[in-house]
Write an enzyme that holds these catalytic residues in place. Structure first.
Site, short mmCIF file in Angstrom:
data_model
loop_
_atom_site.label_atom_id
_atom_site.label_comp_id
_atom_site.label_asym_id
_atom_site.label_seq_id
_atom_site.Cartn_x
_atom_site.Cartn_y
_atom_site.Cartn_z
N GLU A 192 47.78 124.81 87.48
CA GLU A 192 46.92 123.68 87.08
C GLU A 192 45.51 123.84 87.64
O GLU A 192 45.01 123.02 88.40
CB GLU A 192 47.54 122.35 87.53
N GLU A 386 56.17 123.20 83.20
CA GLU A 386 56.49 121.97 83.94
C GLU A 386 56.68 120.83 82.94
O GLU A 386 55.83 120.61 82.09
CB GLU A 386 55.38 121.57 84.93
#
Length: 487
Positions: A192, A386
């Site tokens: 991320e 995720e």
């Protein structure tokens, strides 16, 4: 239109964890303190206040280094995956995992980030981990930077703001490539990477108190540029050292809809989504988007680049795009629009969607929209690394009944299957926290994502016993049928 079939035969089903949230053993085996080891649990804060939970000051860092009170720092203990990994991998294999996403804690290999030699005990731990995964026929998907850079680099350089951190990271990654070249072929550079704006300390070791007055935002973009360059350099090195390897970028997919069809809301949403795509754009296309460069110029932000940086970005792009997806948001220019929490963000609430206890809006269709959008934009294989549902689970007579988690995954898998049917090249899916781990945002244990329950509470009390939840057996069936049976 014909009914969607099951997923491709080579589809990679599995789960994902991070070293800083699972391993524990924060000061064992020669490991040095990481930024995650300095994040204290704040029980008095609203669970939706991610900025408060993840923020740190110089005083907090001093307390973390001097007090050494492990009980205040849940990520120091994790779920003791460091000592339980064989037991946990056996449970993942029982579910039928084809892949497990893990991270290598940088400070376990180079305790200060700049040590003369790598820590052999740390290298051996991951070697043993990957060997056991291979024995169980579980493919490793390895993240090289997942919120766990050496704390010493934050102290010395203000993290990624300094160019020297690029060299330190490239050296760390090359040690990993050399050591694990026969065990790992799928790699991610930065988890991320866009999160550097939401929590710059955990993502990049950047602290506002170390920036010059008024330069905090400038430093964040400088650190981001250094991460972009480092990502390109290690992508180059991985391809050179490990034939057939694949390297991906990793984006927080923050799919945002206009709150209304008012043109002002639509424009505000456009800017939100352009910003969200920016981070993958650089790593896929090898260049900064012109609208982003103009935006930085208008804001008076200047990124220092060394000669050759732009060529490095252009020459060494990623092989696939991975992303996290938990929820969607909306955007509005109305000042009084009600806002709700998401994955360490706030967005305008969508009245058509339910939400979890932590305020995350549940939007399975948004996952299909995200897949179609990303594949159309990048035309590279996608990997959902995720996705999951955080909830408070209750043990009743040794059983954990979690139909809410099964419902969440079923709805999302149906949308994934539709996207694949429509032409999306989807490599695989790794659920977040297939075993309960410490929350990244709130440092809670009670926010549970797993198919496997770990007996530990927010204060670290418990036996650490592992228990299979109802969702364990459901996901086992999903994998066994390659997504054909979601009942």
């Amino acid at each position: 239109m014909e009914k969607p079939a099951a997923f491709p035969d080579n589809f990679l089903w599995g789960g994902a964890i991070a070293a800083n949230q699972a391993e524990g053993a924060w000061n064992q085996g020669g490991k040095g303190p990481s930024v995650a080891d300095a994040i204290a649990y704040k029980s008095n804060l609203d669970v939706k206040n991610y900025a408060g939970h993840m923020s740190v000051t110089d005083e907090n860092i001093a307390d973390a280094l001097n007090g050494l009170n492990d009980g205040q720092y849940p990520k120091r203990r994790g779920i003791d995956f460091y000592h339980h990994y064989q037991e946990d991998l056996a449970l993942f294999a029982e579910m039928g995992f084809k892949v497990l996403r893990v991270s290598i804690a940088w400070s376990r290999i180079f305790p200060t980030g700049e040590d003369l030699e790598p820590n052999e005990a740390g290298l051996i731990f991951y070697e043993n981990l990957f060997r056991e995964m291979r024995r169980l026929k579980i493919e490793p998907l390895v993240t090289l930077s997942h919120y766990e850079m050496p704390l010493a680099l934050s102290e010395k350089y203000n993290g990624w703001v300094h160019r020297k951190v690029v060299d330190a990271f490239v050296r760390f990654c090359n040690v990993c490539f050399d050591r694990y070249q026969h065990q790992v072929r799928y790699w991610l550079t930065f988890n991320e990477i866009d999160s550097i704006h939401r929590h710059p300390f955990t993502t990049a070791g950047i602290r506002e108190e170390k920036s010059q007055p008024g330069k905090a935002k400038q430093d964040i973009y400088q650190g981001l540029h250094h991460q972009f360059v480092a990502s390109a350099l290690v992508t180059r090195d991985c391809h050179a050292k490990i034939p057939g390897s694949q390297v991906g970028c990793m984006l927080t997919k923050l799919t945002t809809y206009p709150r209304t069809c008012r043109p002002e809301d639509v424009e505000a949403t456009l800017h939100k989504n352009l910003e969200n795509h920016f981070y993958a754009d650089v790593q896929v296309f090898g260049e900064y988007p012109p609208l982003i460069l103009r935006n930085l110029e208008l804001r008076g932000i200047h990124i220092e680049m060394q000669p050759g940086d732009l060529e490095i970005l252009k020459q060494h792009t990623v092989d696939f795009v991975s992303f996290s997806y938990y929820m969607s948001l909306t955007e509005s220019t109305e000042a009084d629009a009600e806002r709700t929490a998401g994955n360490t963000v706030l967005g305008v609430k969508n009245p058509y969607l339910p939400a979890s206890e932590w305020g995350w809006q549940i939007d399975p269709v948004g996952l299909k929209i995200s897949l179609l959008e990303l594949y159309d934009r990048y035309r590279k294989p996608l990997f959902i690394v995720e996705n999951g549902f955080g909830a408070r689970d209750t043990v009743e007579a040794g059983k954990i009944h979690d139909p809410y988690r099964i419902d969440y995954f079923r709805a999302h898998f149906e949308q994934m299957r539709d996207a694949v049917h429509l032409g999306v090249d989807l490599m695989g899916f790794t659920s977040w926290g297939p075993i309960d781990i410490i929350s990244a945002g709130t440092s809670q244990m009670s926010k549970r994502y797993g198919f496997i329950y770990v007996d530990q509470d927010d204060e670290g009390q418990g036996t650490l016993n592992r228990l299979r939840k109802d969702s364990f057996y459901w996901y086992q069936k999903v994998i066994a049928t390659n997504g054909a049976d979601l009942t």
